[in-house]
Design a protein around this motif. Structure first.
Motif, PDB file in Angstrom:
ATOM      1  N   PRO A  40       6.483  -6.713  -3.415  1.00 46.94           N
ATOM      2  CA  PRO A  40       6.903  -5.574  -4.251  1.00 46.94           C
ATOM      3  C   PRO A  40       7.023  -4.258  -3.485  1.00 46.94           C
ATOM      4  N   ASP A  41       6.300  -4.116  -2.382  1.00 45.71           N
ATOM      5  CA  ASP A  41       6.318  -2.848  -1.645  1.00 45.71           C
ATOM      6  C   ASP A  41       7.354  -2.835  -0.524  1.00 45.71           C
ATOM      7  N   THR A  42       8.268  -3.799  -0.503  1.00 42.36           N
ATOM      8  CA  THR A  42       9.229  -3.904   0.590  1.00 42.36           C
ATOM      9  C   THR A  42      10.071  -2.641   0.736  1.00 42.36           C
ATOM     10  N   MET A  43      10.624  -2.138  -0.367  1.00 44.58           N
ATOM     11  CA  MET A  43      11.484  -0.959  -0.288  1.00 44.58           C
ATOM     12  C   MET A  43      10.701   0.262   0.166  1.00 44.58           C
ATOM     13  N   GLN A  44       9.464   0.373  -0.266  1.00 45.52           N
ATOM     14  CA  GLN A  44       8.622   1.489   0.155  1.00 45.52           C
ATOM     15  C   GLN A  44       8.368   1.431   1.665  1.00 45.52           C
ATOM     16  N   LEU A  45       8.076   0.235   2.170  1.00 44.72           N
ATOM     17  CA  LEU A  45       7.826   0.081   3.600  1.00 44.72           C
ATOM     18  C   LEU A  45       9.077   0.354   4.420  1.00 44.72           C
ATOM     19  N   MET A  46      10.240   0.029   3.861  1.00 41.22           N
ATOM     20  CA  MET A  46      11.489   0.231   4.590  1.00 41.22           C
ATOM     21  C   MET A  46      11.752   1.709   4.858  1.00 41.22           C
ATOM     22  N   ASP A  99      19.930  -0.593  14.007  1.00 43.48           N
ATOM     23  CA  ASP A  99      19.723  -1.669  13.042  1.00 43.48           C
ATOM     24  C   ASP A  99      18.291  -2.182  13.107  1.00 43.48           C
ATOM     25  N   GLY A 100      17.358  -1.271  13.378  1.00 43.04           N
ATOM     26  CA  GLY A 100      15.944  -1.617  13.374  1.00 43.04           C
ATOM     27  C   GLY A 100      15.277  -0.997  12.162  1.00 43.04           C
ATOM     28  N   ALA A 101      14.064  -0.498  12.329  1.00 37.99           N
ATOM     29  CA  ALA A 101      13.336   0.146  11.239  1.00 37.99           C
ATOM     30  C   ALA A 101      14.128   1.356  10.752  1.00 37.99           C
ATOM     31  N   LYS A 102      14.565   1.303   9.513  1.00 44.06           N
ATOM     32  CA  LYS A 102      15.520   2.300   9.006  1.00 44.06           C
ATOM     33  C   LYS A 102      14.959   3.716   9.046  1.00 44.06           C
ATOM     34  N   ALA A 103      13.684   3.867   8.761  1.00 39.09           N
ATOM     35  CA  ALA A 103      13.088   5.196   8.696  1.00 39.09           C
ATOM     36  C   ALA A 103      13.073   5.899  10.045  1.00 39.09           C
ATOM     37  N   LEU A 104      13.300   5.154  11.122  1.00 35.91           N
ATOM     38  CA  LEU A 104      13.228   5.738  12.466  1.00 35.91           C
ATOM     39  C   LEU A 104      14.585   6.145  13.022  1.00 35.91           C
TER      40      LEU A 104
END
Length: 216
Positions: free
Chosen positions: A32-38, A155-160
């Protein structure tokens, strides 16, 4: 004929895309927390650790776009953030081959994924064009970069995305292209590249790609 459309690469890509589709995680398989982690700048290692067995590949259309862009700008120096199993890497390296050579630096957090990517690049007869870097891209892309970068794939961790751009920006050649997959998960990156005052011209491309050009 091109490297992309002939053996050994063409049948290899067909197999890899088929395998990626067959193993694609379904929404009910994700926590459930996938979008938050992304969108997190601190917990991305948790997310990508959970997804280490999935290719998370670009689409065949995006792969072809990467090849076309790299050929069109006659790229000789490319940086990729997020190797995964190396499907996008294969497209970019094929473009370098058909451009007459060059260097592709690609970085991946997960060791197992990097091992698979290296094997895929060997199978595609393109490994000689690629430098694989293992670890957190905030470290692996903080040094030993080429003086001039012609194309970047994020195309890695989007937040970065914005943080990775900080590391590369001073080396982007005038007219350098930046392809950011799923960039909607990093609104600060989008705000930056969509403001011409920051030195970029940027447009959304298809459903999930942001294509930007470095002005100068």
């Amino acid at each position: 004929m091109t490297t992309l459309t002939t053996s050994p690469l063409a049948p290899l890509l067909t197999r890899l895309f088929d395998e990626a589709d067959a193993a694609q995680p379904q929404p009910d398989q994700l926590a459930p927390d996938t979008m938050q982690l992304m969108r997190s700048k601190t917990d991305y290692a948790t997310l990508y650790g959970r997804l280490k067995d999935y290719a998370l590949a670009v689409s065949p259309e995006t792969g072809a776009l990467l090849y076309i862009l790299a050929r069109g700008c006659r790229a000789q120096s490319i940086v990729e953030f997020g190797t995964s199993f190396g499907i996008s890497t294969l497209h970019l390296a094929a473009a370098l081959r058909d451009n007459g050579g060059g260097r592709l630096i690609t970085t991946e957090f997960e060791h197992a994924k990097l091992v698979r990517a290296e094997a895929n690049l060997e199978a595609g007869d393109l490994a000689d064009l690629v430098e694989f870097r293992e670890g957190d891209a905030l470290q692996t892309l903080s040094k030993d970069l080429p003086d001039r970068i012609d194309l970047v794939l994020l195309d890695g961790a989007k937040a970065l995305y914005a943080d990775i751009l900080d590391l590369l920006e001073s080396r982007l050649s005038p007219g350098a292209l930046i392809v950011a997959d799923n960039a909607d998960h990093c609104p600060d990156y989008l705000a930056r590249v969509r403001d011409p005052a920051n030195g970029y011209l940027s447009v959304p491309f298809a459903a999930d790609v942001e294509l930007s050009m470095r002005l100068g």
